[in-house]
Design a protein around this motif. Structure first.
Motif, mmCIF file in Angstrom:
data_model
loop_
_atom_site.group_PDB
_atom_site.id
_atom_site.type_symbol
_atom_site.label_atom_id
_atom_site.label_comp_id
_atom_site.label_asym_id
_atom_site.label_seq_id
_atom_site.Cartn_x
_atom_site.Cartn_y
_atom_site.Cartn_z
ATOM 1 N N ALA A 92 0.815 -1.217 0.000
ATOM 2 C CA ALA A 92 0.000 0.000 0.000
ATOM 3 C C ALA A 92 0.853 1.273 0.000
ATOM 4 C CB ALA A 92 -0.933 -0.002 1.216
ATOM 5 N N LEU A 93 2.128 1.151 0.357
ATOM 6 C CA LEU A 93 2.991 2.342 0.454
ATOM 7 C C LEU A 93 3.422 2.832 -0.934
ATOM 8 C CD1 LEU A 93 5.297 1.313 3.437
ATOM 9 C CD2 LEU A 93 3.008 2.331 3.474
ATOM 10 N N SER A 152 5.852 1.914 -4.518
ATOM 11 C CA SER A 152 7.019 1.123 -4.910
ATOM 12 C C SER A 152 8.224 2.044 -4.872
ATOM 13 C CB SER A 152 6.835 0.555 -6.319
ATOM 14 O OG SER A 152 6.934 1.593 -7.277
ATOM 15 N N THR A 153 9.381 1.498 -5.237
ATOM 16 C CA THR A 153 10.574 2.354 -5.215
ATOM 17 C C THR A 153 10.613 3.292 -6.409
ATOM 18 O OG1 THR A 153 11.793 0.628 -6.352
ATOM 19 C CG2 THR A 153 11.959 0.673 -3.939
ATOM 20 N N ILE A 154 9.771 3.023 -7.426
ATOM 21 C CA ILE A 154 9.688 4.002 -8.527
ATOM 22 C C ILE A 154 8.282 4.594 -8.604
ATOM 23 C CG2 ILE A 154 11.738 3.430 -9.848
ATOM 24 C CD1 ILE A 154 10.004 1.611 -11.608
ATOM 25 N N ASP A 155 7.528 4.280 -9.622
ATOM 26 C CA ASP A 155 6.227 4.911 -9.825
ATOM 27 C C ASP A 155 5.163 4.277 -8.923
ATOM 28 O OD1 ASP A 155 3.674 5.591 -10.777
ATOM 29 O OD2 ASP A 155 4.387 5.790 -12.834
ATOM 30 N N ALA A 156 4.431 5.094 -8.199
ATOM 31 C CA ALA A 156 3.467 4.591 -7.215
ATOM 32 C C ALA A 156 2.404 3.680 -7.825
ATOM 33 C CB ALA A 156 2.800 5.753 -6.499
ATOM 34 N N SER A 157 2.019 3.928 -9.064
ATOM 35 C CA SER A 157 0.907 3.140 -9.615
ATOM 36 C C SER A 157 1.330 1.708 -9.937
ATOM 37 C CB SER A 157 0.344 3.818 -10.860
ATOM 38 O OG SER A 157 1.329 3.839 -11.864
#
Ligand SMILES: *Cc1c(COP(=O)(O)O)cnc(C)c1O
Length: 348
Positions: free
Chosen positions: A39-40, A42-47
């Motif tokens: 839910a937090l 990812s280390t790159i793009d949130a989607s």
């Protein structure tokens, strides 16, 4: 009348498909605690942290509009290669059922059949690469479940006669898979408009060639909704990944650029044909409705090595049935094609 239901393997008919979290929930919600995602972000793009739509609804709607076909008749795979494998797994009982291919043709039909322990009947194309439909008819029986017809064919480049394909569709009690990977470069229309005439017709297309999206891996099958549903039931739930769905939706908006590229490739193909004709050690250029040319040389292995030593890679098809001394050359950019011709002219 063809009984599509009877063509499905017994275990597949009885299968209870995996239901993913995203299959079960289709309403509106704000908080997604159903799929064990991060839910937090990812280390790159949130989607990227969310699972993609397993049924690729938006993508199918868009493709349906472009191809003028109901989205229920569309199946999407991780490349056409996944579609080929799923077709064999859905309809061919290992060690009992058979598929038919028409050499020389695309290699993956045989590989997928071999992996699944399904027998492959080979009915060679005639010397001018047409369907030998009399021989095809002789081999049709109740265990022949899939007939693969590649049109335009790889590696020969030619379209198969529509009337031959239609007579096979009428004659067989199995399914006919027409692989139209190169149809956008062809002088004839897709068989999509014939889908409603033939419930046993499956058409495969891909975004890897005319759309220039080979890296995204998106293959399409168009078929009776019953058949596309069988494939949906057995596919890995998230076989078309989220980036692919997103980027393809974006790419499909620019149909104008796609048409331009297709035209440019056809123009370049014609340029290559003209130039190759003037080269003395070129024996034959097979007519092409695709984005490549099958060319017979006096000494294909030597030419292959000569091109290779100048950093140009083509496909050596000289071992393929009826393709002695043939190289398959993909149409490149104008600059690449100039370089190819120049390099050929320096041989010997
Ligand atoms: C290139 C090609 C494909 C494409 O396969 P993808 O897995 O979609 O990239 C399918 N069939 C034939 C005959 C091809 O030449």
């Amino acid at each position: 009348m063809i009984d599509l239901h009877a063509l499905v393997r017994e275990n597949i008919k009885n299968l209870k498909p995996y239901l993913s979290a995203r299959d079960e929930f289709q309403g509106q919600a704000d908080i997604f605690l159903d799929a064990n995602e991060n839910a937090l972000g990812s280390t790159i793009d949130a989607s990227l942290n969310r699972y993609p739509d397993p049924r690729q609804r938006k993508l199918k709607n868009r493709i349906g509009k472009i191809k003028n076909i109901a989205s229920g008749k569309i199946f999407l795979g991780n490349g056409s290669d996944e579609v080929i494998d799923l077709l064999i797994r859905a309809f061919c009982e290992p060690a009992r059922d058979k598929i038919m291919i028409m050499p020389p043709t695309y290699g993956m039909y045989q590989v997928c059949a071999d992996i699944n322990n399904v027998e492959v009947l080979k009915v060679a194309l005639t010397r001018d690469f047409k369907i030998d439909f009399k021989n095809v008819f002789d081999q049709i029986d109740e265990f022949l479940r899939l007939i693969f017809i590649c049109s335009p064919n790889n590696p020969t480049g030619n379209l198969m006669d529509r009337s031959d394909i239609e007579s096979i569709l009428q004659k067989t009690k199995g399914l006919v898979v027409v692989d139209e990977a190169y149809i956008d470069f062809a002088s004839q229309e897709s068989l999509i408009s014939n889908l409603s005439d033939y419930p046993n017709l499956i058409i495969m297309q891909t975004l890897s060639k005319a759309w220039g999206l080979a890296s995204l891996r998106l293959g399409m099958a168009f078929a009776d909704p019953f058949l596309s549903n069988v494939l949906t039931n057995i596919k890995p739930p998230y076989n078309v990944n989220g980036m692919t769905q997103k980027l393809v939706l974006q790419a499909l908006q620019d149909t104008r650029r796609q048409k331009q590229m297709v035209q440019e490739i056809i123009d370049q193909r014609e340029f290559l044909e003209l130039e190759l004709k003037c080269i003395p050690f070129v024996e034959k250029i097979h007519p092409s409705d695709a984005n490549f040319l099958l060319v017979r040389f006096t000494d294909a292995p030597a030419i292959f090595r000569h091109l290779m030593s100048s950093g140009i890679i083509v496909r050596d098809r000289s071992k393929a049935f009826n393709c002695e001394n043939c190289l398959r050359i993909t149409v490149g950019t104008q600059q690449e094609n100039f370089k190819l011709i120049d390099t050929l002219k320096t041989w010997k």
